[in-house]
Each structure stands twice: as structure tokens, then as C-alpha cells.
Design a protein around this motif. Sequence first.
Motif, PDB file in Angstrom:
ATOM      1  N   ALA A  94      34.322  -0.616 -43.131  1.00  0.00           N
ATOM      2  CA  ALA A  94      33.606   0.661 -43.025  1.00  0.00           C
ATOM      3  C   ALA A  94      33.652   1.211 -41.604  1.00  0.00           C
ATOM      4  O   ALA A  94      33.819   2.424 -41.403  1.00  0.00           O
ATOM      5  N   SER A  95      33.511   0.355 -40.602  1.00  0.00           N
ATOM      6  CA  SER A  95      33.516   0.833 -39.216  1.00  0.00           C
ATOM      7  C   SER A  95      34.893   1.332 -38.806  1.00  0.00           C
ATOM      8  O   SER A  95      35.005   2.309 -38.063  1.00  0.00           O
ATOM      9  N   VAL A  96      35.966   0.691 -39.288  1.00  0.00           N
ATOM     10  CA  VAL A  96      37.319   1.164 -38.991  1.00  0.00           C
ATOM     11  C   VAL A  96      37.544   2.542 -39.601  1.00  0.00           C
ATOM     12  O   VAL A  96      38.059   3.460 -38.935  1.00  0.00           O
ATOM     13  N   ILE A  97      37.169   2.710 -40.865  1.00  0.00           N
ATOM     14  CA  ILE A  97      37.322   4.016 -41.528  1.00  0.00           C
ATOM     15  C   ILE A  97      36.499   5.073 -40.805  1.00  0.00           C
ATOM     16  O   ILE A  97      36.965   6.198 -40.557  1.00  0.00           O
ATOM     17  N   SER A  98      35.272   4.736 -40.447  1.00  0.00           N
ATOM     18  CA  SER A  98      34.406   5.690 -39.766  1.00  0.00           C
ATOM     19  C   SER A  98      34.961   6.077 -38.406  1.00  0.00           C
ATOM     20  O   SER A  98      34.912   7.247 -38.008  1.00  0.00           O
ATOM     21  N   ALA A  99      35.499   5.114 -37.672  1.00  0.00           N
ATOM     22  CA  ALA A  99      36.081   5.406 -36.358  1.00  0.00           C
ATOM     23  C   ALA A  99      37.325   6.286 -36.478  1.00  0.00           C
ATOM     24  O   ALA A  99      37.547   7.179 -35.645  1.00  0.00           O
ATOM     25  N   ILE A 100      38.129   6.069 -37.511  1.00  0.00           N
ATOM     26  CA  ILE A 100      39.313   6.912 -37.729  1.00  0.00           C
ATOM     27  C   ILE A 100      38.895   8.338 -38.058  1.00  0.00           C
ATOM     28  O   ILE A 100      39.486   9.309 -37.555  1.00  0.00           O
ATOM     29  N   ILE A 101      37.877   8.485 -38.900  1.00  0.00           N
ATOM     30  CA  ILE A 101      37.352   9.828 -39.211  1.00  0.00           C
ATOM     31  C   ILE A 101      36.882  10.514 -37.931  1.00  0.00           C
ATOM     32  O   ILE A 101      37.166  11.698 -37.697  1.00  0.00           O
TER      33      ILE A 101
END
Length: 288
Positions: A94-101
Amino acid sequence: MDNTMPVTVLQKHQRKRFNQRSQTIAYLTFSIGFLLVIAVIGTLVGEMAITTNFTQKNLLPNAAHPFGTDWLGRDMLFRTLKGLSISIFIGLFASVISAIIAAILGSAAATLGKKVDAVITWLVDLVMGIPHLLLLILISYALGRGTLGVTVAVAISHWPVLTRVIRGEILQLREENYVKIAGKLGQSKCKIAIKHMLPHVFPQFLVGLVLLFPHAILHEAALTFLGFGLPPEQPGIGIILSESMKYLSMGMWWLAIFPGLALLFTVQLFDLVGGSLRKLIDPHSAQE
């Protein structure tokens, strides 16, 4: 005659930076090793975390069961390790996806004109204006809860702060002389962004990602604890803490204490890593 040279302010600053760098590398190495160990052990003890043994139920912590057992005779050490590994996997993804967003939206807001900037800024303000836990519950409930619901909820609700940071960094870089010269030499916006901006923004992105991770773990556990996250058959930390509440009044303190301390240790560890990285990268915070 004393030949010792006086230590200059610059030498003190360099020594401080070296010590900070060594400390950060040590924290980062330990945290990565911790993640790998928990992930491997959590995978290996999958079945043991849900195996019941009614002849061993409600046991205090002892040599055979360091974290004790629950009302079904399940080993709390195995359940804690399995639950922590589940929370780590969900939090990391979730943190990787959020950081990419955040990276995409922050870059778009700073480079695609005032209209795009206004829309993204409004979206950031909108998301930050909604109480965070309420937003998590709404998203997870709308997606049917479960692993998918909690992962998506955490992933798409943690990007606003990092988006602002990346947007601000890129806006500052746009005013640098070398960026303006590159534009006048005919380089495209895409090439300027990749060659001149992304290398400067990546440290902030990395720090933001590391700092998002403990927040993602905590919010996953909170969402599951409230009944809007993982299903009961998955021994997540939130499930373990939620189930233990009804037994605390009966004196079974170990059901909540050890899983709670494991969650707290993980969160504090990665918060410490993120803080050390921020001090190493940010020249202003390095003086704190």
C-alpha cells in the motif's frame, strides 16, 4: 609543543554527517533484515498460527509458548508473527502504491500548468479535509472489506502529504538556472524532468515512502480492529487485538500485550529509519 590541529566547524559538520550516515545505514540494514525475517517466519508458521489445541488453552507465557496460548489453545507467538507478516505485506504494498500516486500527481501539478495544478491541489485539500479513519472505512466498506478493500483503502488515502512535498520540490527546481538553460536549448519537458528533476526529487520520494510504511501498517491494523479490514480467519494483528479485548477482563493480558508490542516495535523502527533518512538528506533538518 602541541602539534594537534584545531578542529574546524566544517570538520565537525563533516564528522556529524558521517556519523549520521553510518547510523542511518545501520538502521536501514537492520530494518530490511527484520522485514525479511518476519516475512519468512510468517510464511513458515502459516498453519501453526491457526492450529487449535484445547489441552493447551489459556496458558500463561512459558518456555514452550513464550507468548502464551489463547482460548482455543493457539500459540500466540506463531499468531503474532503471522499477523505481523500480513500487516507488513499489506503496508509495504500500500505504501509503494501511495508513494507512486504522490510522485505522479506531484510531478503533474508542478509541470502541466496552472489548471492541472489547481485541480490536483483541490483534490489534495479534499482528501486531507476528510477524517482519515473515516475515509479508510468508507473505501474499505465500498470495496467489500477483506484484503483487497483494506489494501486499496490504505493505498489511495496516504498520498496527499507526499504529493505536496514533491510538488514543492519540483516548483523550486523549475526556477534553477540549469533547468531554464536546458529548456532554452530545446530539451523537451519530459527529458528535463527525467534528467534534471527526478534525480533531485528521488531522495524526498524515498524518505516519504519509508515514512508512509509505518502509517500504512498502523491504519491497516486499526481498520481491521474496527471490523472493516481483514476477515476473522486471517490472523492479522488487528484481528488478534480485537479478539483479545473480551478476554482482558478475565486477566488474559498476554493476548493483547505481545501482539501490541510487536506492532509498536515495527512502527517505531521504520519511523526511526525514515527520520534518520530525512535528517541525512534534508540540510535543514540535519541541523536539528
